[in-house]
Design a protein around this motif. Structure first.
Motif, PDB file in Angstrom:
ATOM      1  N   SER A  91       0.823  -1.207   0.000  1.00 16.04           N
ATOM      2  CA  SER A  91       0.000   0.000   0.000  1.00 16.04           C
ATOM      3  C   SER A  91       0.862   1.263   0.000  1.00 16.04           C
ATOM      4  N   GLN A  92       1.980   1.209   0.704  1.00 19.18           N
ATOM      5  CA  GLN A  92       2.846   2.381   0.823  1.00 19.18           C
ATOM      6  C   GLN A  92       3.603   2.683  -0.469  1.00 19.18           C
ATOM      7  N   PHE A  93       4.011   1.629  -1.192  1.00 11.97           N
ATOM      8  CA  PHE A  93       4.911   1.850  -2.325  1.00 11.97           C
ATOM      9  C   PHE A  93       4.312   1.537  -3.699  1.00 11.97           C
ATOM     10  N   LYS A  94       3.048   1.159  -3.752  1.00 13.53           N
ATOM     11  CA  LYS A  94       2.457   0.776  -5.039  1.00 13.53           C
ATOM     12  C   LYS A  94       2.444   1.928  -6.041  1.00 13.53           C
ATOM     13  N   ILE A  96       4.563   4.481  -6.293  1.00 11.99           N
ATOM     14  CA  ILE A  96       5.916   4.684  -6.821  1.00 11.99           C
ATOM     15  C   ILE A  96       6.257   3.578  -7.819  1.00 11.99           C
ATOM     16  N   ALA A  97       5.875   2.352  -7.488  1.00 13.06           N
ATOM     17  CA  ALA A  97       6.141   1.224  -8.390  1.00 13.06           C
ATOM     18  C   ALA A  97       5.421   1.411  -9.722  1.00 13.06           C
ATOM     19  N   MET A  98       4.179   1.870  -9.668  1.00 10.52           N
ATOM     20  CA  MET A  98       3.432   2.091 -10.906  1.00 10.52           C
ATOM     21  C   MET A  98       4.026   3.255 -11.701  1.00 10.52           C
ATOM     22  N   GLY A  99       4.499   4.281 -10.987  1.00 10.18           N
ATOM     23  CA  GLY A  99       5.150   5.395 -11.672  1.00 10.18           C
ATOM     24  C   GLY A  99       6.418   4.950 -12.376  1.00 10.18           C
ATOM     25  N   ASN A 100       7.188   4.080 -11.722  1.00 10.37           N
ATOM     26  CA  ASN A 100       8.414   3.561 -12.337  1.00 10.37           C
ATOM     27  C   ASN A 100       8.105   2.652 -13.525  1.00 10.37           C
ATOM     28  N   MET A 101       6.996   1.945 -13.440  1.00 11.32           N
ATOM     29  CA  MET A 101       6.598   1.115 -14.579  1.00 11.32           C
ATOM     30  C   MET A 101       6.302   1.995 -15.787  1.00 11.32           C
ATOM     31  N   ARG A 102       5.597   3.075 -15.546  1.00  9.82           N
ATOM     32  CA  ARG A 102       5.267   3.982 -16.650  1.00  9.82           C
ATOM     33  C   ARG A 102       6.527   4.649 -17.207  1.00  9.82           C
ATOM     34  N   ASN A 103       7.443   5.054 -16.323  1.00 12.89           N
ATOM     35  CA  ASN A 103       8.623   5.815 -16.752  1.00 12.89           C
ATOM     36  C   ASN A 103       9.754   4.947 -17.296  1.00 12.89           C
ATOM     37  N   TYR A 104       9.884   3.719 -16.761  1.00 14.57           N
ATOM     38  CA  TYR A 104      11.047   2.899 -17.116  1.00 14.57           C
ATOM     39  C   TYR A 104      10.692   1.557 -17.755  1.00 14.57           C
ATOM     40  N   GLY A 105       9.419   1.184 -17.743  1.00 11.96           N
ATOM     41  CA  GLY A 105       9.007  -0.048 -18.415  1.00 11.96           C
ATOM     42  C   GLY A 105       9.181  -1.318 -17.615  1.00 11.96           C
ATOM     43  N   ALA A 108       5.213  -3.099 -12.420  1.00 16.68           N
ATOM     44  CA  ALA A 108       5.043  -2.700 -11.018  1.00 16.68           C
ATOM     45  C   ALA A 108       5.018  -3.914 -10.102  1.00 16.68           C
ATOM     46  N   SER A 109       4.456  -5.005 -10.596  1.00 17.85           N
ATOM     47  CA  SER A 109       4.383  -6.227  -9.782  1.00 17.85           C
ATOM     48  C   SER A 109       5.778  -6.750  -9.461  1.00 17.85           C
ATOM     49  N   ILE A 110       6.675  -6.683 -10.424  1.00 19.80           N
ATOM     50  CA  ILE A 110       8.055  -7.129 -10.221  1.00 19.80           C
ATOM     51  C   ILE A 110       8.764  -6.206  -9.233  1.00 19.80           C
ATOM     52  N   ILE A 111       8.574  -4.907  -9.377  1.00 13.05           N
ATOM     53  CA  ILE A 111       9.205  -3.937  -8.476  1.00 13.05           C
ATOM     54  C   ILE A 111       8.768  -4.194  -7.037  1.00 13.05           C
ATOM     55  N   LEU A 112       7.469  -4.363  -6.840  1.00  9.55           N
ATOM     56  CA  LEU A 112       6.943  -4.578  -5.484  1.00  9.55           C
ATOM     57  C   LEU A 112       7.391  -5.921  -4.915  1.00  9.55           C
ATOM     58  N   LYS A 160      23.515   3.377   0.126  1.00  6.14           N
ATOM     59  CA  LYS A 160      22.654   3.999   1.127  1.00  6.14           C
ATOM     60  C   LYS A 160      21.945   5.190   0.493  1.00  6.14           C
ATOM     61  N   TYR A 161      20.654   5.343   0.808  1.00 11.86           N
ATOM     62  CA  TYR A 161      19.848   6.405   0.211  1.00 11.86           C
ATOM     63  C   TYR A 161      19.248   7.294   1.302  1.00 11.86           C
ATOM     64  N   ASN A 162      18.854   8.485   0.893  1.00 11.89           N
ATOM     65  CA  ASN A 162      18.240   9.420   1.839  1.00 11.89           C
ATOM     66  C   ASN A 162      16.820   9.021   2.210  1.00 11.89           C
ATOM     67  N   ASN A 163      16.130   8.367   1.280  1.00 12.79           N
ATOM     68  CA  ASN A 163      14.762   7.926   1.534  1.00 12.79           C
ATOM     69  C   ASN A 163      14.428   6.768   0.598  1.00 12.79           C
ATOM     70  N   PRO A 164      13.358   6.040   0.869  1.00 11.89           N
ATOM     71  CA  PRO A 164      13.016   4.876   0.043  1.00 11.89           C
ATOM     72  C   PRO A 164      12.771   5.204  -1.423  1.00 11.89           C
ATOM     73  N   SER A 165      12.211   6.375  -1.715  1.00 11.11           N
ATOM     74  CA  SER A 165      11.914   6.708  -3.113  1.00 11.11           C
ATOM     75  C   SER A 165      13.188   6.753  -3.950  1.00 11.11           C
ATOM     76  N   GLU A 166      14.310   7.183  -3.340  1.00 17.34           N
ATOM     77  CA  GLU A 166      15.587   7.177  -4.056  1.00 17.34           C
ATOM     78  C   GLU A 166      16.017   5.749  -4.384  1.00 17.34           C
ATOM     79  N   SER A 167      15.739   4.843  -3.457  1.00  8.95           N
ATOM     80  CA  SER A 167      16.080   3.435  -3.682  1.00  8.95           C
ATOM     81  C   SER A 167      15.265   2.860  -4.839  1.00  8.95           C
ATOM     82  N   PHE A 168      13.979   3.194  -4.887  1.00 11.89           N
ATOM     83  CA  PHE A 168      13.118   2.703  -5.966  1.00 11.89           C
ATOM     84  C   PHE A 168      13.572   3.255  -7.320  1.00 11.89           C
ATOM     85  N   LYS A 169      13.960   4.518  -7.342  1.00 11.75           N
ATOM     86  CA  LYS A 169      14.424   5.102  -8.600  1.00 11.75           C
ATOM     87  C   LYS A 169      15.754   4.488  -9.032  1.00 11.75           C
ATOM     88  N   ASP A 170      16.659   4.293  -8.069  1.00 14.99           N
ATOM     89  CA  ASP A 170      17.963   3.716  -8.402  1.00 14.99           C
ATOM     90  C   ASP A 170      17.816   2.280  -8.891  1.00 14.99           C
TER      91      ASP A 170
END
Length: 303
Positions: A91-94, A96-105, A108-112, A160-170
């Motif tokens: 629920s917390q990261f879905k 961001i995962a969907m946004g990364n799916m749209r932006n990077y292909g 989202a299911s794999i990311i999560l 190491k990242y400043n926040n989880p969203s940086e980890s998802f993007k990386d």
């Protein structure tokens, strides 16, 4: 005259005998029919009663077991979580995962699923101490912050990242920027099974059961629904809002102050609570523990 009378009596006697035979047959059949009907009625009553009561008794039990189910997630750290923890993570990261799916292909299911497995649904050591949700090591060329952690070898370097969203993007940049993962992007975005197997073949993980674990999480928690949402032409991303919220949360002193402890041989909840000046109930609540059972190597949040 006498002979005629005798003949008439004989005929009447024979007619009387024939008339009584149907009565005898009817009498024999009459008891048989009610008996068979009674037996059938009893069987039907019992069967319908059983069918009616089973759903009432079984459904709450299944639901209760599902809510209390725990599992050990072993990735870069050994983490014990309940279903509720995994659901909360999704629920917390879905978004961001969907946004990364749209932006990077990347589905989202794999990311999560990778996030759940690699970070212990956000409860693992790297996720807590380094905001690293995908177990990505430093590798050559990494110039950001890092932490040391025992994995395939002792004290390996992890990002190491400043926040989880940086980890998802990386994580997205990590997959899109390395040639060994290029074949993945030839798969359909809706084919999570091909992606799960492809990650293993490309060398993301050494565990031969890695694809099965990812697929299991996707199917158990219905993560494929987020792929379908992104593939819908009417999909509108909520990614930016989630990134903003996670960035604000990462600046909160309370969230930055999380400290974890690895359970050693002989440890108990009582001894650990004394070591870190905590109440046992507080320690259990921090780690979503339903009982006092601990396992060696388990990582607990203590501050």
């Amino acid at each position: 005259m006498f002979k005629k009378i005798l003949l008439i009596l004989t005929i009447l006697s024979l007619i009387g005998c024939k008339a009584t035979k149907p009565v005898i047959v009817t009498t024999k059949k009459a008891p048989v029919k009610p008996k068979s009907e009674v037996v059938r009625t009893i069987k039907k009553t019992n069967t319908s009663s059983t069918n009616a009561t089973n759903p009432i008794l079984s459904n709450p039990v299944k639901k209760e077991q599902s809510n209390r189910e725990t599992e050990v997630i072993v990735s870069t750290s050994k983490t014990v979580v309940t279903n509720d923890v995994v659901v909360a993570y999704v629920s917390q990261f879905k978004d961001i995962a969907m946004g990364n799916m749209r932006n990077y292909g990347i589905p989202a299911s794999i990311i999560l699923a990778q996030g759940i497995l690699e970070s212990g649904a956000g409860r693992g050591d790297l996720a807590i101490n380094a905001n690293n949700h995908f177990g990505i090591k430093c590798h050559e060329g990494w110039t950001g912050e890092s932490v040391k952690h025992d994995d395939d070898a002792a004290q390996e370097c992890f990002r190491k990242y400043n926040n989880p969203s940086e980890s998802f993007k990386d994580h997205a940049l990590f997959l899109t920027g390395r040639s060994r993962y290029s074949k993945l992007f030839g798969f359909s975005k809706g084919d999570y099974k091909a992606w799960a197997k492809g990650l293993r073949v490309a060398g993301y993980a050494t565990d031969p059961r890695y694809p099965d674990k990812l697929i299991s999480y996707i199917e158990r928690y219905q993560l494929h629904q987020y792929d379908i949402q992104v593939l819908d032409v009417n999909y509108v991303s909520n990614e930016q809002q989630m990134v903003k919220e996670l960035t604000i949360e990462s600046k909160n002193p309370i969230s930055q102050g999380l400290v974890s402890y690895v359970v050693q041989k002989g440890d108990t909840l009582y001894s650990i609570s004394k070591k870190f000046d905590l109440k046992i109930e507080d320690l259990k609540q921090k780690n979503n523990l339903s009982d006092n059972t601990l396992s060696i190597g388990q990582r607990l949040v203590v501050k």
